[in-house]
Design a protein around this motif. Structure first.
Motif, mmCIF file in Angstrom:
data_model
loop_
_atom_site.group_PDB
_atom_site.id
_atom_site.type_symbol
_atom_site.label_atom_id
_atom_site.label_comp_id
_atom_site.label_asym_id
_atom_site.label_seq_id
_atom_site.Cartn_x
_atom_site.Cartn_y
_atom_site.Cartn_z
ATOM 1 N N GLN A 144 -15.490 42.191 48.640
ATOM 2 C CA GLN A 144 -16.523 41.252 48.233
ATOM 3 C C GLN A 144 -16.319 39.920 48.953
ATOM 4 O OE1 GLN A 144 -18.998 42.232 45.975
ATOM 5 N NE2 GLN A 144 -17.979 44.146 46.530
ATOM 6 N N VAL A 145 -17.432 39.355 49.399
ATOM 7 C CA VAL A 145 -17.381 38.025 50.012
ATOM 8 C C VAL A 145 -18.436 37.164 49.335
ATOM 9 C CG1 VAL A 145 -17.830 36.727 52.119
ATOM 10 C CG2 VAL A 145 -16.455 38.810 52.224
ATOM 11 N N PHE A 146 -18.014 35.968 48.951
ATOM 12 C CA PHE A 146 -18.964 35.038 48.335
ATOM 13 C C PHE A 146 -19.528 34.121 49.415
ATOM 14 C CE2 PHE A 146 -20.050 30.969 46.432
ATOM 15 C CZ PHE A 146 -20.920 31.376 45.429
ATOM 16 N N LEU A 147 -20.853 34.070 49.480
ATOM 17 C CA LEU A 147 -21.473 33.247 50.530
ATOM 18 C C LEU A 147 -22.378 32.190 49.914
ATOM 19 C CD1 LEU A 147 -22.614 36.041 53.013
ATOM 20 C CD2 LEU A 147 -20.616 34.560 53.215
ATOM 21 N N PRO A 148 -22.294 30.953 50.379
ATOM 22 C CA PRO A 148 -23.289 29.947 50.010
ATOM 23 C C PRO A 148 -24.659 30.388 50.548
ATOM 24 C CG PRO A 148 -21.436 28.960 51.208
ATOM 25 C CD PRO A 148 -21.289 30.431 51.317
ATOM 26 N N SER A 149 -25.685 29.813 50.019
ATOM 27 C CA SER A 149 -27.024 30.172 50.508
ATOM 28 C C SER A 149 -27.175 29.772 51.970
ATOM 29 C CB SER A 149 -28.085 29.469 49.670
ATOM 30 O OG SER A 149 -27.986 28.073 49.881
ATOM 31 N N PHE A 150 -27.976 30.519 52.705
ATOM 32 C CA PHE A 150 -28.209 30.185 54.115
ATOM 33 C C PHE A 150 -29.550 30.757 54.549
ATOM 34 C CE2 PHE A 150 -27.432 34.375 56.019
ATOM 35 C CZ PHE A 150 -26.766 35.024 54.990
ATOM 36 N N LYS A 151 -30.000 30.315 55.703
ATOM 37 C CA LYS A 151 -31.211 30.835 56.322
ATOM 38 C C LYS A 151 -30.822 31.531 57.620
ATOM 39 C CE LYS A 151 -34.232 27.022 54.828
ATOM 40 N NZ LYS A 151 -35.114 27.747 53.879
ATOM 41 N N ILE A 152 -31.479 32.625 57.885
ATOM 42 C CA ILE A 152 -31.188 33.340 59.130
ATOM 43 C C ILE A 152 -32.510 33.753 59.757
ATOM 44 C CG2 ILE A 152 -30.924 35.609 57.984
ATOM 45 C CD1 ILE A 152 -28.569 36.093 60.017
ATOM 46 N N SER A 153 -32.575 33.674 61.065
ATOM 47 C CA SER A 153 -33.829 33.952 61.756
ATOM 48 C C SER A 153 -34.089 35.455 61.774
ATOM 49 C CB SER A 153 -33.745 33.415 63.182
ATOM 50 O OG SER A 153 -34.902 33.777 63.894
ATOM 51 N N LYS A 154 -35.316 35.810 61.546
ATOM 52 C CA LYS A 154 -35.679 37.241 61.599
ATOM 53 C C LYS A 154 -35.657 37.740 63.036
ATOM 54 C CE LYS A 154 -38.880 40.483 59.524
ATOM 55 N NZ LYS A 154 -39.996 40.661 58.596
ATOM 56 N N GLN A 155 -35.911 36.837 63.957
ATOM 57 C CA GLN A 155 -36.071 37.177 65.370
ATOM 58 C C GLN A 155 -34.849 36.768 66.206
ATOM 59 O OE1 GLN A 155 -38.660 38.935 65.032
ATOM 60 N NE2 GLN A 155 -40.147 37.928 66.359
ATOM 61 N N LEU A 156 -34.660 37.436 67.319
ATOM 62 C CA LEU A 156 -33.684 36.985 68.306
ATOM 63 C C LEU A 156 -34.335 35.951 69.218
ATOM 64 C CD1 LEU A 156 -32.074 40.432 69.170
ATOM 65 C CD2 LEU A 156 -31.036 38.549 67.892
ATOM 66 N N VAL A 157 -33.527 35.168 69.864
ATOM 67 C CA VAL A 157 -34.039 34.123 70.747
ATOM 68 C C VAL A 157 -34.691 34.753 71.981
ATOM 69 C CG1 VAL A 157 -33.294 32.246 72.276
ATOM 70 C CG2 VAL A 157 -32.436 32.383 69.918
ATOM 71 N N ALA A 158 -35.848 34.225 72.370
ATOM 72 C CA ALA A 158 -36.585 34.743 73.526
ATOM 73 C C ALA A 158 -36.243 33.934 74.781
ATOM 74 C CB ALA A 158 -38.084 34.665 73.257
ATOM 75 N N ASN A 159 -36.522 34.533 75.939
ATOM 76 C CA ASN A 159 -36.244 33.867 77.213
ATOM 77 C C ASN A 159 -36.867 32.475 77.281
ATOM 78 O OD1 ASN A 159 -34.713 35.904 78.464
ATOM 79 N ND2 ASN A 159 -36.587 37.016 79.057
ATOM 80 N N GLU A 160 -38.081 32.339 76.809
ATOM 81 C CA GLU A 160 -38.751 31.044 76.947
ATOM 82 C C GLU A 160 -38.063 29.948 76.141
ATOM 83 O OE1 GLU A 160 -42.815 31.645 75.794
ATOM 84 O OE2 GLU A 160 -42.312 32.084 73.704
ATOM 85 N N GLU A 161 -37.473 30.330 75.016
ATOM 86 C CA GLU A 161 -36.742 29.336 74.227
ATOM 87 C C GLU A 161 -35.484 28.890 74.966
ATOM 88 O OE1 GLU A 161 -36.764 30.262 69.726
ATOM 89 O OE2 GLU A 161 -36.930 32.228 70.715
ATOM 90 N N TYR A 162 -34.831 29.848 75.592
ATOM 91 C CA TYR A 162 -33.599 29.515 76.306
ATOM 92 C C TYR A 162 -33.912 28.708 77.567
ATOM 93 C CZ TYR A 162 -28.689 29.950 77.455
ATOM 94 O OH TYR A 162 -27.369 29.669 77.716
ATOM 95 N N LEU A 163 -35.034 29.027 78.204
ATOM 96 C CA LEU A 163 -35.474 28.256 79.371
ATOM 97 C C LEU A 163 -35.674 26.788 79.008
ATOM 98 C CD1 LEU A 163 -37.915 30.488 81.398
ATOM 99 C CD2 LEU A 163 -36.160 28.942 82.333
ATOM 100 N N ALA A 164 -36.205 26.551 77.813
ATOM 101 C CA ALA A 164 -36.393 25.158 77.373
ATOM 102 C C ALA A 164 -35.053 24.441 77.282
ATOM 103 C CB ALA A 164 -37.119 25.144 76.022
ATOM 104 N N PHE A 165 -34.038 25.153 76.825
ATOM 105 C CA PHE A 165 -32.673 24.601 76.748
ATOM 106 C C PHE A 165 -32.163 24.255 78.149
ATOM 107 C CE2 PHE A 165 -28.087 26.056 76.860
ATOM 108 C CZ PHE A 165 -27.527 24.951 76.224
ATOM 109 N N ILE A 166 -32.355 25.171 79.089
ATOM 110 C CA ILE A 166 -31.927 24.921 80.475
ATOM 111 C C ILE A 166 -32.655 23.708 81.038
ATOM 112 C CG2 ILE A 166 -31.901 25.854 82.829
ATOM 113 C CD1 ILE A 166 -31.711 28.661 81.641
ATOM 114 N N HIS A 178 -21.358 39.321 48.133
ATOM 115 C CA HIS A 178 -21.877 40.385 48.991
ATOM 116 C C HIS A 178 -20.777 41.387 49.291
ATOM 117 C CE1 HIS A 178 -25.687 38.343 49.842
ATOM 118 N NE2 HIS A 178 -24.960 37.234 49.717
ATOM 119 N N THR A 179 -21.180 42.628 49.378
ATOM 120 C CA THR A 179 -20.222 43.681 49.709
ATOM 121 C C THR A 179 -20.176 43.850 51.222
ATOM 122 O OG1 THR A 179 -20.708 44.787 47.663
ATOM 123 C CG2 THR A 179 -19.626 46.098 49.369
ATOM 124 N N ILE A 180 -18.978 43.719 51.764
ATOM 125 C CA ILE A 180 -18.810 43.756 53.213
ATOM 126 C C ILE A 180 -17.897 44.917 53.576
ATOM 127 C CG2 ILE A 180 -17.851 42.501 55.205
ATOM 128 C CD1 ILE A 180 -20.402 41.217 54.104
#
Lengths: 387, 387, 387, 387
Positions: free
Chosen positions: D204-226, D185-187
């Motif tokens: 250039q940076v070589f990266l192994p495959s990965f998954k990344i979330s399309k969305q940011l974390v919502a308040n309700e998800e963080y509340l579950a953590f709390i 990837h070009t950085i």
């Protein structure tokens, strides 16, 4: 792993700790002038406790611990097994005495041999190997800790007249730049040999071409930096480093002292004159970084270092890299207490590569990732330049 | 002063220090969990250095000091004789060893006897007497310091099975108020006996009438204060005290701990149940003051205390007074190093009167002015009420 | 107390606060460079809140507070009425605006006049008088706070071209010692006039004979101390003071600065040259004490000061005494919120006597006990010697 | 760069600062509750000083600075041009007044237009562009600083009833993982558009495959953590983070408060209920990292983020990455004052990518590297997960 080899390794590593502490009196065994330093007795007890806690208690049938209160004293930072003892107070553990701690070592050693004799599982053998590598890390710390502790005493105590780490000269004195071509490099550990969890997750890293020095920086080169006003000019320093040297009035490496106009350094063999050709040591990341800037160079990254490792002279000083201590891709943390060994420290520290003259034999490899806060200087740290 | 009496006194005091340290291992001799605590070995060496520095070096012809570097280690705070060693590092002096410090004591004792045999001047005899009283102060500190140092160890080490200071019961248990009439009182020391410079300048003080308790406060009385929420109600507390207990989460006296619902206290004989009738100890000035306010009483001033001293039971606990440590009229400071003994500490400390069960025999008198910062609790401090 | 006099006094004191803040912009009203400094707007609001909280809320029928949240902002330290606002954040109260705070003052003034018109009880009249004396204390603080706040600005802002406190010369320049004979003296307040609770409990104090200077120390005398190396010689200093000047690199009085070789001082009229004959100001207790030691004198106690008050020139500088701030015999604390006014601060502070050129007219008397921590220098403090 | 475009850009950016400060009173302009917060007036003056110091003084013939003392107040950290004003005291600069600062802005703007009209060099145009981007960074800080400053006031001041950053909902609410294949990837930045020096050195940076979330974390998800006890279990936390939350009693995001059992948050529109579906904000790196561990995921590196940028929804929150802020290969530092802009901060900070709802229009790009210490929470920071 061959069980006989493991038993030999066990005996040899355990014995080496006792050899290292031989020059120390029982009073020397409890010195702790700063929180980051641990006393020799504590090192002896903590490394023993590691085997008891991780192997004997869960794994040796009928094992009864030597003293059920020791976990309160000799657990370093494993919250999984209870609240650790206040780190700043390790020097105030006069009880158990050194003698009792040595008995504790013997007791645990006897039971470890029992465990080795009773067909240990692979997991147990791996944990034992981890415990031995853990003890080797503490052997190096023990030496650097006793050096720091002795250094504050105006009597300049001597650990050993042969010393360790004084006036180590490079194998070759011609300064030479190694060229590494742009390309893909394999980083991290694989195969059967021991490594820590933070070295796993072998992966490919693409690196632009770079040059790396074959030699480490010598005292005379660093002296030129000092004499050129390097500690007085903000433009060579990272902002945090500039604040740090000013708030702590730092103007030269740790242990250095000018006596009658000549630079000396406290060493494990006492106060000695600085040898200009010897390899510089006891500097912080900030100083390493500033020196590199003054030279118009930079520090290598840990990936560059590993890629170049086979072509450079290393093993005398831990070498500050310009890489923060962060997980490799695919890094995994064990759910057990040993999961606290490495991963939780992956913030605010810089990686050091190589090993030092205080590293026990057999405890270094090119994938090893050491790490410390950027201000710490009491390890045998040095500088290798890149550009 | 009769020289034979002085020699006897010298031998007896010097010997008592060794008796006190007998139950301690060489490792125990270097404990310093907080800066205000000094290690036993340091006490042994420092009191010896005092004789060497103040008497032998200036006064014994041909005297050659035992080790010319010891002044760098064992000078406590006498700037007249050079920069004192960093107080926080006293626990990290493994060299000289305990054995060498004991040799140092013998060496200095031999030379002191030489001095006593060579027609010492009056000034020398007075300095020797000061040195002995100085050593007695350190004997009391040695006990309270070792208690504090042992208390942080989860093994609960025992100094002596007889203990010191545990469950000391009042001579009489009936609470009685002594009435002192309005009038003039003589305060301070005069006559031939030894006293410190801060007791001199005997002077008249006019006091309104007051009542003072014959007894010290017992544990059960203080427990009632705790159980009534005394530590939770700002209105009993000086503002600085309220800040202090809240910032340090202080809710009971030093060394107290509730085990299975019952109050215990760490003592020099180990962890022991609290005896309700025994005299309360290990409280700060702030706690003493708050307790008095809760009782609708107050603490006596040091002048009231001295005026009433012959009518009250004292000698078990150092008693916090409501007097700041300040000079008496006509207080004079010696121009020599011993001038630093007392005067320079006359700020931000409160006076304690009486003496404690840890005070050596012969080291107490009704004019004695002890002093500590209002937060310090590791002495055997107690409370006497006035109104 | 005559109600008409009280109303006149009320109007006059309240008006004077507004007169003092007239030279300040709305932005100037919120300065707080250190926690011990309070912003002018906060002073205006807090003194108003005092009347509202102590008088209007409990005593004026039907009174509805201006804003029920103001108690959260403008309560200084009265825990009886709830948790006070974080003192370090007083400068960050941009809302309510200055305009609203001025409306608050008007609102409270109108209601206070209503209260005065409705046959107030004696207790209410006394509380009103307390509120006015409280406001006068804040008037002095307001001036010293704005001086401190302006002093850190390199633009050297001017509060008023006439200034306050600059170059105040003694009424007479001949140095004269007043002799006070040994004897009994009446200390503390009695009679009908206003005083604070800490002045009550009038009592007899017996004092040995002493000499006290008629004059306060002038700048040129203090300069001689500086030039003689007074700040560099530990033997003049209390131990706490020596630590304090060294840790804070203190080498001269607050606000002093050498410009082109000449001593200047920041004043409320801007940066001005030091006038040698003017009365020294802005020094700490430690500096006052060290100067006195250098002179071979001492500071007077607060009792000596009060005994001599009628014979000395006072009123230009708050004079550090060598008395700790402690209760008089029979000191009593009110069970109401005003009980927190004085008593809870009776630890770790020293008494200052007299008054300064910043003290409002009518707010000084010879029994007045001011008090500050021994390091504080931003009041108009000075030195009077005794021996 | 077209000079007309530059002039338009200049006017528009400069004008936007004034628009942002419009809702603030002159008193609001000086708030600084913590050292890391700067007052609005200081932002207005500092950004203006940047143009004066970097462009007008060296480059506009005959330019005479508005006030030669302003460099002492409004230089942030450029040691090349002298000692910066104590950062902690920026809130205590009541002089110059807001009005004078606005005049200063007008004065500098007039002279900048003169410069633009006099055939500026390319370097000057680039510096002007840098000054505008610098001002845009301060525009975002201005908003987050005023939010922090208002939040400590119990009156809950409102900046604007429309608010900024409250209850921002994701463009799409379905949680979706984006797969990125292993590869090169070009950085970093290239081309004509503006970028900061820390984005240069495209590589250039070589990266192994990965998954990344399309969305940011919502308040309700963080509340579950709390609610799952996430803040109470060490095993989710980096060691430094665990120490930090415990020493500071941190149990939920900045600005959150439970009122009558319901979570609220202070916002620029006042105190508002937490919207479960809205995007979480105001969390530290440590919290982001712990939440990811609790989820069995991790944070992306800055390289993964940049590689995935075109496929994810970004622009609402600054996203903590698991990359330390370090130089790209070939990073170069300008020898002029602007060389202090970025490079010297490359230690102990983590990179954030993306931009937030407080970022000015036109001031974001996928190569942008923002950076903060791992404890700082007052920016509009959020979490994106990777695995």
């Amino acid at each position: 792993m061959n069980i006989n080899d493991l038993v030999d390794h066990y005996k040899s590593v355990r014995n080496y700790s006792l050899k290292l502490t031989k020059p120390l009196s029982s009073e020397d065994h409890n010195l702790q002038p700063e929180t980051f330093v641990s006393p020799a007795k504590w090192h002896l007890a903590h490394t023993t406790w590691f085997f008891e806690e991780m192997l004997l208690k869960p794994g040796l049938k009928g094992y009864k611990e030597f003293n059920s209160l020791f976990v309160k004293l000799f657990n370093s930072y494993y919250q999984t097994v209870g609240k650790p003892f206040n780190r700043a107070q390790r020097g105030n553990i006069s009880r158990p005495s050194l003698e009792e701690v040595l008995q504790y070592r013997t007791f645990v050693d006897e039971h470890m041999l029992k465990l080795f004799n009773s067909s240990p599982t692979n997991e147990q053998k791996e944990l034992a190997e981890l415990g031995l590598n853990h003890e080797q890390q503490h052997q190096e710390l023990l030496l650097t800790d006793i050096k720091f502790a002795f250094s504050i005493n105006p009597l300049n105590p001597i650990y050993s007249i042969n010393g360790i780490g004084i006036n180590v000269i490079q194998p070759s004195t011609s300064n030479e730049w190694i060229d590494i071509e742009e390309g893909m490099h394999t980083i991290g550990h694989s195969g059967n040999g021991f490594c820590f969890d933070n070295e796993l997750g072998q992966h490919q890293v693409f690196l632009p071409s770079f040059k790396i020095s074959k030699q480490l920086v010598a005292n005379e080169e660093y002296l030129a930096f000092i004499e050129d006003g390097g500690y007085k000019d903000f433009k060579f320093w990272l902002d945090d480093g500039w604040t740090w040297i000013n708030e702590n009035s730092i103007e030269w490496p740790l242990y250095w002292e000018k006596i009658d106009g000549n630079w000396h350094s406290y060493t494990l063999a006492g106060m000695k004159p600085i040898e200009p050709k010897a390899i510089l040591t006891h500097i912080s990341y900030y100083e390493a970084n500033a020196f590199a800037a003054w030279k118009g160079c930079r520090l290598p990254t840990e990936f560059e270092w590993e890629a170049a490792a086979s072509k450079i002279n290393w093993g005398k000083r831990w070498e500050w890299t310009n890489s923060a201590y962060l997980p490799y891709p695919g890094f995994e943390i064990s759910p057990n207490a040993v999961g606290e060994y490495n991963g939780k420290f992956m913030s605010n520290q810089m990686v050091l590569r190589g090993s030092s003259i205080a590293t026990p034999n057999g405890h270094s490899r090119k994938t090893y990732r050491n790490f410390f806060q950027p201000t710490l200087r009491w390890q045998f740290n040095g500088i290798r330049l890149a550009k």
